[in-house]
Design an enzyme around this catalytic site. Structure first.
Site, PDB file in Angstrom:
ATOM      1  N   GLU A 299       0.679  -0.965   0.381  1.00 45.87           N
ATOM      2  CA  GLU A 299       0.579  -0.274  -0.081  1.00 45.87           C
ATOM      3  C   GLU A 299       0.922   1.434  -0.338  1.00 45.87           C
ATOM      4  O   GLU A 299       2.008   1.264   0.038  1.00 45.87           O
ATOM      5  CB  GLU A 299      -0.948  -0.104   1.226  1.00 45.87           C
ATOM      6  CG  GLU A 299      -1.771  -1.019   1.494  1.00 45.87           C
ATOM      7  CD  GLU A 299      -2.736  -1.532   2.375  1.00 45.87           C
ATOM      8  OE1 GLU A 299      -3.688  -0.178   1.955  1.00 45.87           O
ATOM      9  OE2 GLU A 299      -2.220  -1.577   3.020  1.00 45.87           O
TER      10      GLU A 299
ATOM     11  N   HIS B  53      -8.689  10.058   2.193  1.00 42.84           N
ATOM     12  CA  HIS B  53      -8.360   8.507   1.766  1.00 42.84           C
ATOM     13  C   HIS B  53      -7.975   9.372  -0.159  1.00 42.84           C
ATOM     14  O   HIS B  53      -9.439   9.981  -0.061  1.00 42.84           O
ATOM     15  CB  HIS B  53      -8.674   7.605   1.932  1.00 42.84           C
ATOM     16  CG  HIS B  53      -8.240   6.454   1.695  1.00 42.84           C
ATOM     17  ND1 HIS B  53      -8.365   6.663   0.195  1.00 42.84           N
ATOM     18  CD2 HIS B  53      -7.812   5.560   1.808  1.00 42.84           C
ATOM     19  CE1 HIS B  53      -7.792   5.091   0.123  1.00 42.84           C
ATOM     20  NE2 HIS B  53      -7.474   4.375   1.151  1.00 42.84           N
TER      21      HIS B  53
ATOM     22  N   ARG C 157      -0.462   9.034   1.127  1.00 39.22           N
ATOM     23  CA  ARG C 157      -1.898   9.599   0.803  1.00 39.22           C
ATOM     24  C   ARG C 157      -2.115  10.973   0.948  1.00 39.22           C
ATOM     25  O   ARG C 157      -2.624  10.316  -0.068  1.00 39.22           O
ATOM     26  CB  ARG C 157      -2.318   8.751   1.879  1.00 39.22           C
ATOM     27  CG  ARG C 157      -2.898   7.198   1.890  1.00 39.22           C
ATOM     28  CD  ARG C 157      -4.158   7.081   3.164  1.00 39.22           C
ATOM     29  NE  ARG C 157      -3.735   5.275   2.661  1.00 39.22           N
ATOM     30  CZ  ARG C 157      -4.333   4.744   3.767  1.00 39.22           C
ATOM     31  NH1 ARG C 157      -4.900   5.418   4.649  1.00 39.22           N
ATOM     32  NH2 ARG C 157      -4.750   3.619   3.209  1.00 39.22           N
TER      33      ARG C 157
ATOM     34  N   HIS D  45     -10.960  10.238   5.977  1.00 37.00           N
ATOM     35  CA  HIS D  45     -10.342   8.798   6.339  1.00 37.00           C
ATOM     36  C   HIS D  45     -10.096   8.954   7.872  1.00 37.00           C
ATOM     37  O   HIS D  45     -10.476   7.465   8.859  1.00 37.00           O
ATOM     38  CB  HIS D  45      -9.392   8.440   5.313  1.00 37.00           C
ATOM     39  CG  HIS D  45      -9.485   6.977   5.348  1.00 37.00           C
ATOM     40  ND1 HIS D  45     -10.274   5.447   4.677  1.00 37.00           N
ATOM     41  CD2 HIS D  45      -8.188   6.344   5.634  1.00 37.00           C
ATOM     42  CE1 HIS D  45     -10.006   4.536   5.295  1.00 37.00           C
ATOM     43  NE2 HIS D  45      -9.026   4.898   5.312  1.00 37.00           N
TER      44      HIS D  45
ATOM     45  N   ARG E 109      -0.437   9.706   8.417  1.00 32.12           N
ATOM     46  CA  ARG E 109      -0.799   7.568   8.829  1.00 32.12           C
ATOM     47  C   ARG E 109      -0.314   7.163   7.187  1.00 32.12           C
ATOM     48  O   ARG E 109      -1.145   7.380   6.206  1.00 32.12           O
ATOM     49  CB  ARG E 109      -2.031   7.444   9.253  1.00 32.12           C
ATOM     50  CG  ARG E 109      -1.254   5.222   9.343  1.00 32.12           C
ATOM     51  CD  ARG E 109      -2.967   5.557   9.976  1.00 32.12           C
ATOM     52  NE  ARG E 109      -4.429   5.796   8.823  1.00 32.12           N
ATOM     53  CZ  ARG E 109      -5.060   4.694   8.165  1.00 32.12           C
ATOM     54  NH1 ARG E 109      -4.158   3.554   8.871  1.00 32.12           N
ATOM     55  NH2 ARG E 109      -6.211   4.897   7.080  1.00 32.12           N
TER      56      ARG E 109
HETATM   57  C1  LIG Z   1     -13.480   2.345   5.781  1.00 36.89           C
HETATM   58  C2  LIG Z   1     -12.283   2.565   6.396  1.00 36.89           C
HETATM   59  C3  LIG Z   1     -10.834   1.518   5.666  1.00 36.89           C
HETATM   60  C4  LIG Z   1      -9.765   1.376   6.519  1.00 36.89           C
HETATM   61  N1  LIG Z   1      -8.946   0.327   6.608  1.00 36.89           N
HETATM   62  C5  LIG Z   1      -8.173   0.362   7.245  1.00 36.89           C
HETATM   63  C6  LIG Z   1      -6.693  -0.667   7.420  1.00 36.89           C
HETATM   64  O1  LIG Z   1      -7.175  -1.310   5.516  1.00 36.89           O
HETATM   65  N2  LIG Z   1      -5.946  -1.076   7.709  1.00 36.89           N
HETATM   66  C7  LIG Z   1      -5.838  -0.096   9.022  1.00 36.89           C
HETATM   67  O2  LIG Z   1      -4.361   0.310   9.440  1.00 36.89           O
HETATM   68  N3  LIG Z   1      -6.392   0.800   9.163  1.00 36.89           N
HETATM   69  C8  LIG Z   1      -8.074   1.318   8.576  1.00 36.89           C
HETATM   70  N4  LIG Z   1      -8.306   1.687   8.962  1.00 36.89           N
HETATM   71  C9  LIG Z   1      -8.726   2.388   9.402  1.00 36.89           C
HETATM   72  C10 LIG Z   1      -8.445   1.871  11.247  1.00 36.89           C
HETATM   73  O3  LIG Z   1      -9.847   0.697  10.615  1.00 36.89           O
HETATM   74  C11 LIG Z   1      -9.086   2.225  12.836  1.00 36.89           C
HETATM   75  O4  LIG Z   1      -7.935   3.359  12.687  1.00 36.89           O
HETATM   76  C12 LIG Z   1      -9.091   1.923  13.593  1.00 36.89           C
HETATM   77  O5  LIG Z   1      -9.998   0.176  13.660  1.00 36.89           O
HETATM   78  C13 LIG Z   1      -9.821   2.189  14.582  1.00 36.89           C
HETATM   79  O6  LIG Z   1     -10.030   1.378  15.629  1.00 36.89           O
HETATM   80  P1  LIG Z   1     -10.625   1.638  17.194  1.00 36.89           P
HETATM   81  O7  LIG Z   1     -10.423   0.600  18.127  1.00 36.89           O
HETATM   82  O8  LIG Z   1      -9.752   2.774  17.764  1.00 36.89           O
HETATM   83  O9  LIG Z   1     -12.105   2.526  16.868  1.00 36.89           O
HETATM   84  P2  LIG Z   1     -13.193   2.280  16.446  1.00 36.89           P
HETATM   85  O10 LIG Z   1     -12.774   0.389  15.452  1.00 36.89           O
HETATM   86  O11 LIG Z   1     -13.844   3.372  15.912  1.00 36.89           O
HETATM   87  O12 LIG Z   1     -14.121   1.099  17.760  1.00 36.89           O
HETATM   88  C14 LIG Z   1     -14.730   2.503  18.176  1.00 36.89           C
HETATM   89  C15 LIG Z   1     -15.903   2.679  19.364  1.00 36.89           C
HETATM   90  O13 LIG Z   1     -16.348   3.078  20.402  1.00 36.89           O
HETATM   91  C16 LIG Z   1     -17.784   3.140  20.403  1.00 36.89           C
HETATM   92  N5  LIG Z   1     -17.761   4.908  20.630  1.00 36.89           N
HETATM   93  C17 LIG Z   1     -17.652   5.594  20.708  1.00 36.89           C
HETATM   94  N6  LIG Z   1     -18.455   6.415  21.193  1.00 36.89           N
HETATM   95  C18 LIG Z   1     -18.132   6.108  22.005  1.00 36.89           C
HETATM   96  C19 LIG Z   1     -19.109   6.958  23.569  1.00 36.89           C
HETATM   97  N7  LIG Z   1     -18.650   8.168  23.383  1.00 36.89           N
HETATM   98  N8  LIG Z   1     -19.597   5.122  23.848  1.00 36.89           N
HETATM   99  C20 LIG Z   1     -19.145   4.431  24.216  1.00 36.89           C
HETATM  100  N9  LIG Z   1     -18.473   4.839  22.980  1.00 36.89           N
HETATM  101  C21 LIG Z   1     -18.909   5.116  21.752  1.00 36.89           C
HETATM  102  C22 LIG Z   1     -17.974   2.928  18.838  1.00 36.89           C
HETATM  103  O14 LIG Z   1     -19.220   2.767  18.804  1.00 36.89           O
HETATM  104  C23 LIG Z   1     -17.318   2.002  18.047  1.00 36.89           C
HETATM  105  O15 LIG Z   1     -17.425   0.804  18.365  1.00 36.89           O
HETATM  106  C24 LIG Z   1      -9.877   2.094   7.908  1.00 36.89           C
HETATM  107  C25 LIG Z   1     -10.851   2.971   8.551  1.00 36.89           C
HETATM  108  C26 LIG Z   1     -11.920   2.761   7.707  1.00 36.89           C
HETATM  109  C27 LIG Z   1     -13.091   3.789   7.336  1.00 36.89           C
END
Ligand SMILES: Cc1cc2nc3c(=O)[nH]c(=O)nc-3n(C[C@H](O)[C@H](O)[C@H](O)COP(=O)(O)OP(=O)(O)OC[C@H]3O[C@@H](n4cnc5c(N)ncnc54)[C@H](O)[C@@H]3O)c2cc1C
Length: 400
Positions: free
Chosen positions: A110, A218, A259, A312, A347
């Site tokens: 990537e 993105h 990116r 993104h 990133r």
């Molecule tokens: C379409 C897409 C594709 C991607 N592809 C990649 C990839 O291939 N490789 C990579 O490294 N990264 C990728 N990313 C980025 C990556 O997916 C995210 O940065 C990562 O998954 C974030 O994980 P997290 O656990 O921090 O948050 P999240 O997975 O966003 O989880 C946050 C959780 O917190 C909960 N929440 C939010 N606010 C509150 C609140 N006030 N009270 C209680 N719960 C709450 C939400 O409901 C959610 O379940 C991608 C992102 C997107 C959008």
């Protein structure tokens, strides 16, 4: 009283829950796990130096280059070095990743990666990791609560727990893992729940934040005219040979540049398409992209796709270190809501999943049982080198 109160059931939060010692009392509070959050949407893969041609040093060098000079190098080297162990741990927890003909883990290339480094499961890597983590967490002593966190209880610069409409959750330690902020932008690849909740809660509680000016766009979201959430067309498509074309049909940028470079080049064109037709196993390798595009009336197998950039990844967040420590004692941050300095100004692909796993896991590992809670979480609050609240966030960092 819990040993660890986790807000957010994405990959960062679940990794913390799963890494906690047996017997630790854990609660995961999430406002809408089934459809919210970015983790289940992740496509391209998780970056880790697992290939014979790769190394943590090379991974770190690529990350620092993509970060445009302002990464925290110590954090980058630390997290990149953990990459292979993070993948092995995910496999132990039941994550399945694609393998090549030689039986080794397959790696996609990537943007910004000098060698193919994104370990993946087809183009639905996040979905597979979330599936395995949710499955594993069911066999642990982890309470799940469906609620939105609305406040952090902080006294004398120590976090005492989390408040929701369902009640107060007191903990020896609390972890913010609420993801990013992409849904604050009209055109975004993020789910509607990505509204920076945890970052705002931490700011209100007096925590330091950092790099809030950096939202990563993105380059290739499907430009279907939608005013809101757009389908992501993963960079791994370009890694497999998909090409970008301007209105005249010409190529205009190195498709695998970082990116921000590709995004800026696209914005200089009148219109841009992504031609995926030269990828031989397109339907088999990228079923998520194919299904998403077809649902919106486009078929990548037969036609180049209109693309434009979309919000993104939120680079900024709660100022924290590679162990999730923040400026408030016993308040931790991990995943997209945290700003560890790993990503600098931009990133690199695959690094957010890696950071979420490594930092989330470390927060869980540090979690004590009832008797050891204070001992394990008795860290000094991290020093960010910020002289006063008036100084510009994110301009200086130092190790805690
Ligand atoms: C379409 C897409 C594709 C991607 N592809 C990649 C990839 O291939 N490789 C990579 O490294 N990264 C990728 N990313 C980025 C990556 O997916 C995210 O940065 C990562 O998954 C974030 O994980 P997290 O656990 O921090 O948050 P999240 O997975 O966003 O989880 C946050 C959780 O917190 C909960 N929440 C939010 N606010 C509150 C609140 N006030 N009270 C209680 N719960 C709450 C939400 O409901 C959610 O379940 C991608 C992102 C997107 C959008």
């Amino acid at each position: 009283m819990y040993d660890l109160v986790i807000v957010g059931g994405g990959i960062a939060g679940l990794c913390a829950a799963l890494a906690a010692p047996e017997g630790a009392r854990i609660v995961v509070i999430d406002k809408g796990e089934a459809r919210a959050g970015s983790s289940p949407l992740a496509q391209g893969g998780i970056a880790a130096a697992v290939g014979p041609e790769d190394s943590p040093d090379l991974h770190a060098a690529d990350t620092i280059k993509a970060g445009a000079g302002i990464c925290d190098e110590k954090t980058v080297r630390d997290i990149c070095a953990e990459g292979p162990r993070a993948i092995a741990w995910l496999q132990e927890l039941g994550c399945d990743f694609d393998r090549g003909a030689d039986g080794d883990l397959d790696r996609a290339r990537e943007g910004g990666q000098t060698v193919a480094r994104s370990v993946h499961w087809r183009d639905a890597t996040g979905q597979e990791i979330v599936r395995a983590l949710r499955n594993a967490v069911q066999s642990r002593n982890v309470q799940r609560v469906s609620a939105a966190a609305a406040l952090l209880m902080v006294a004398d610069d120590r976090c005492l727990g989390v408040g929701t409409a369902e009640g107060l959750f007191e903990g020896h330690a609390s972890l913010i893992a609420t993801g990013g902020a992409g849904a604050l932008w009209g055109r975004t690849t993020n789910a509607p729940g990505a509204t920076a909740d945890g970052i705002v809660l931490a700011m209100r509680a007096g925590a330091q934040v950092s790099d809030l000016e950096f939202m990563q766009f993105h380059p290739t979201a499907l430009d279907d005219g939608s005013p809101s959430q757009r389908i992501l067309l993963t960079e791994a498509l370009r890694g497999e040979g998909a090409t970008l074309h301007n209105e005249a049909g010409g190529r205009f940028v190195d498709e695998l540049a970082p990116r921000h470079v590709v995004t800026r080049a696209i914005l200089e064109q009148a219109s841009v398409t992504l031609d995926c037709r030269q990828i031989p196993d397109l339907e088999e390798r990228f079923p998520t992209v194919i299904a998403g595009a077809r649902a919106r009336g486009f078929d990548p197998v037969t036609t180049p796709l209109p693309v434009s950039p979309a919000a993104h990844y939120f680079v900024g967040g709660i100022a924290s270190d590679a162990y999730g420590r923040t400026s408030i004692a016993e308040l931790f941050a991990a995943g997209e809501s945290a700003a560890t300095g790993m990503h600098g100004a931009n990133r690199m692909a695959g690094n957010s999943l890696l950071e979420s796993v490594v930092v989330g896991r470390r927060v869980g590992q540090a979690c004590g049982t009832a008797d050891r809670g204070k001992e394990w979480f008795g860290y000094a609050p991290m020093s960010l080198g910020l002289a006063s609240p008036e100084s510009s966030p994110g301009t200086q960092r130092s190790a805690p």
